[in-house]
Design a protein around this motif. Structure first.
Motif, mmCIF file in Angstrom:
data_model
loop_
_atom_site.group_PDB
_atom_site.id
_atom_site.type_symbol
_atom_site.label_atom_id
_atom_site.label_comp_id
_atom_site.label_asym_id
_atom_site.label_seq_id
_atom_site.Cartn_x
_atom_site.Cartn_y
_atom_site.Cartn_z
ATOM 1 N N MET A 1 74.883 6.016 -11.626
ATOM 2 C CA MET A 1 73.834 6.092 -10.613
ATOM 3 C C MET A 1 72.943 7.309 -10.859
ATOM 4 N N THR A 2 71.647 7.155 -10.599
ATOM 5 C CA THR A 2 70.731 8.280 -10.721
ATOM 6 C C THR A 2 70.888 9.197 -9.519
ATOM 7 N N PRO A 3 70.458 10.457 -9.635
ATOM 8 C CA PRO A 3 70.501 11.354 -8.467
ATOM 9 C C PRO A 3 69.783 10.768 -7.254
ATOM 10 N N ALA A 4 68.654 10.083 -7.491
ATOM 11 C CA ALA A 4 67.914 9.477 -6.383
ATOM 12 C C ALA A 4 68.718 8.359 -5.728
ATOM 13 N N ALA A 5 69.390 7.536 -6.539
ATOM 14 C CA ALA A 5 70.195 6.447 -5.991
ATOM 15 C C ALA A 5 71.372 6.983 -5.181
ATOM 16 N N ARG A 6 71.923 8.101 -5.622
ATOM 17 C CA ARG A 6 73.010 8.726 -4.853
ATOM 18 C C ARG A 6 72.518 9.179 -3.481
ATOM 19 N N LEU A 7 71.300 9.693 -3.415
ATOM 20 C CA LEU A 7 70.742 10.116 -2.128
ATOM 21 C C LEU A 7 70.564 8.920 -1.201
ATOM 22 N N ALA A 8 70.074 7.818 -1.746
ATOM 23 C CA ALA A 8 69.898 6.611 -0.939
ATOM 24 C C ALA A 8 71.247 6.111 -0.424
ATOM 25 N N ALA A 9 72.263 6.180 -1.284
ATOM 26 C CA ALA A 9 73.595 5.741 -0.873
ATOM 27 C C ALA A 9 74.153 6.660 0.219
ATOM 28 N N ALA A 10 73.949 7.955 0.077
ATOM 29 C CA ALA A 10 74.424 8.898 1.094
ATOM 30 C C ALA A 10 73.768 8.626 2.437
ATOM 31 N N ALA A 11 72.469 8.337 2.422
ATOM 32 C CA ALA A 11 71.760 8.028 3.664
ATOM 33 C C ALA A 11 72.338 6.765 4.316
ATOM 34 N N SER A 12 72.662 5.783 3.500
ATOM 35 C CA SER A 12 73.234 4.548 4.017
ATOM 36 C C SER A 12 74.611 4.793 4.633
ATOM 37 N N VAL A 13 75.429 5.589 3.961
ATOM 38 C CA VAL A 13 76.765 5.914 4.481
ATOM 39 C C VAL A 13 76.651 6.677 5.800
ATOM 40 N N LEU A 14 75.716 7.607 5.887
ATOM 41 C CA LEU A 14 75.524 8.372 7.119
ATOM 42 C C LEU A 14 75.142 7.457 8.281
ATOM 43 N N GLY A 99 66.364 4.253 -5.831
ATOM 44 C CA GLY A 99 66.125 5.486 -5.100
ATOM 45 C C GLY A 99 65.384 5.250 -3.799
ATOM 46 N N PRO A 100 65.340 6.270 -2.941
ATOM 47 C CA PRO A 100 64.656 6.124 -1.640
ATOM 48 C C PRO A 100 63.145 6.050 -1.796
ATOM 49 N N ARG A 101 62.502 5.437 -0.819
ATOM 50 C CA ARG A 101 61.048 5.274 -0.839
ATOM 51 C C ARG A 101 60.359 6.644 -0.714
#
Length: 474
Positions: A1-14, A99-101
């Motif tokens: 996963m890219t760093p951006a995709a990890r951020l999107a995943a973290a937002a989803s988990v939150l 990644g996130p928009r």
């Protein structure tokens, strides 16, 4: 996963955590199970971001103009926690791939705004409604207590099973496994491991063989205040997960003074992972079968949920101890044969769990004022019922894992008003246990307020606990 995709995943988990009553760890495991493409490094990075955000949630919500969604909190964390410049945050929000928009105008303005003076509750990292409680309890030290409760990760405390081995033997095995255990300052049977990197203790042979249990030192201290001795009838009235049941049971066993022979080779220790899986190294099976040890006490453990009692059974078997597990009726039924028969009754009462917020910071933001009122009423009711089991001269120990006066002092005061037949037992007297260190007797005795003792991450390096000790006089 890219760093951006990890951020999107973290937002989803939150977002999932916000709409669930499950612990953050459980939600993270479920996300990992549903997204098998995420490797161990991805899962660790996502979990790290999630916990960073949860611990700083109050500050991040304030910075993002009151927004509480996962995306806003992650964006705020990149600026306020990581210190990234706007250009870098925008690069991570390009909208490419998974990644996130891109950032909105409002999001851009929030992370570039000049920081103003934060309200006290925001700076302290606490829910606003508990601040006044903290100020009354801790005075000028309230922000220090708040920070220690909310900011750092808690260490892993272990309780050595004195009926099977010695502290020195376990300490040696942990060091042989590449860990760095430290003796706990208050409990004579405690060892402490650093929070990071957290080892998979339950995969080790010394755990499987019942030589250790995972138990915060504060919880251990609460068990030792019970003053259990050979020949006693002991009741754990709210058994829950069984941690204190095992601590009480240990006090009824003969103490091992030499290390056991031919212990299994220490298991490889895996790095912590939110979902386990490919991070866990193969573990050898224990070479020794659990041996049941003859108890010198009669121990009864009650709970209103049968599943909790069922979950205690394998823990008792592993530790080699016995307890009579009984289902408690919703109105307190099922205890009639023990009325005025128990030498010790320990009541680890249901509470907010605020003393463990450093372990489960998400719970801080789920708590409502009405829950504190409900817990107080429930505690008073439970103490009334449990006290009926204490025989004349017997001891009642009231415990919570809460930091809040609305549960602790308020419930103790209500019990004392309603039950003049119970006299306070000074904590200094209750500390006279071989399971506590000399430092505990000196330091904790000085901290106590008569028959009441409060433990906290800032003052004692433990989870937050409250204990009050009584003796039936009539």
């Amino acid at each position: 996963m890219t760093p951006a995709a990890r951020l999107a995943a973290a937002a989803s988990v939150l977002d999932s955590i916000a709409h669930s009553r499950q612990p953050a760890e459980v939600v993270l495991k479920a996300w990992g199970a549903a997204n098998r493409y995420a490797g161990s490094g991805d899962r660790r990075a996502i979990a790290d971001r999630v916990y960073k955000v949860i611990r700083a949630r109050g500050r991040l919500v304030w910075a993002m103009g009151g927004r509480e969604d996962g995306r806003a909190l992650v964006i705020g964390s990149l600026s306020l926690i990581d210190g990234l410049p706007l250009e870098e945050i925008e690069r991570l929000h390009s909208g490419d791939g998974y990644g996130p928009r891109p950032l909105s105008k409002q999001e851009r303005s929030r992370i570039t705004a000049e920081p103003g003076e934060l309200p006290g509750w925001v700076a302290a990292g606490l829910p606003e409604f508990v601040v006044e409680d903290f100020k009354i309890t801790f005075g000028d030290r309230w922000t220090e207590e708040a920070h220690a409760l909310m900011a750092p990760r808690a260490p892993i405390d272990l309780r050595v099973n004195s009926a099977k081995t010695t502290v020195a033997a376990v300490e040696a095995e942990l060091r042989a496994a590449g860990l760095a255990p430290q003796r706990t300052p208050w409990s004579a049977w405690g060892l402490r491991l650093a929070a990071e990197p957290a080892p998979d203790v339950q995969a080790m042979d010394i755990f499987k063989q019942g030589h250790i249990e995972i138990q915060d030192e504060g919880s251990q201290v609460a068990c030792w205040l019970a003053g259990v001795e050979a020949g006693m009838t002991v009741v754990d009235y709210c058994a829950g997960g069984g941690g204190k049941t095992l601590g009480l049971a240990m006090q009824g066993q003969p103490v091992v003074t030499k290390a056991p022979k031919a212990q299994a080779e220490a298991a490889p220790v895996a790095a912590w992972s939110p979902v386990g899986g490919d991070d866990a190294a193969p573990q050898p099976k224990p070479k020794a079968k659990p041996v049941e040890i003859t108890s010198t006490i009669r121990l009864f453990a009650y709970d209103v949920v049968q599943k909790r009692l069922d979950n205690i059974r394998p823990r008792l078997a592993r530790a080699g101890v016995n307890a009579d597990l009984r289902l408690l009726g919703q109105n307190g039924g099922g205890v009639e044969d023990l009325v005025r028969q128990a030498d010790v009754v320990l009541v680890d009462a249901p509470c907010s769990g605020s003393g463990a917020w450093r372990r489960r910071p998400e719970d801080a933001w789920r708590l409502k004022p009405s829950e504190i009122e409900r817990m107080h009423a429930l505690q008073v009711q439970i103490l009334d019922r449990a006290s009926a089991l204490v025989k004349p001269g017997g001891r009642l120990v009231f415990i919570t894992c809460s930091m809040l006066r609305g549960e602790n002092e308020a419930s103790a005061a209500a019990f004392e008003e309603n039950h003049p037949e119970f006299a306070p037992v000074p904590i200094a007297e209750a500390l006279n246990s071989p399971n506590l260190t000399d430092a505990a007797r000196e330091r904790l005795g000085a901290m106590a307020e008569g028959h009441r003792l409060r433990l906290s991450p800032a003052s004692t390096g433990t989870d937050g606990f409250f204990a009050a000790v009584y003796e039936r006089t009539a």
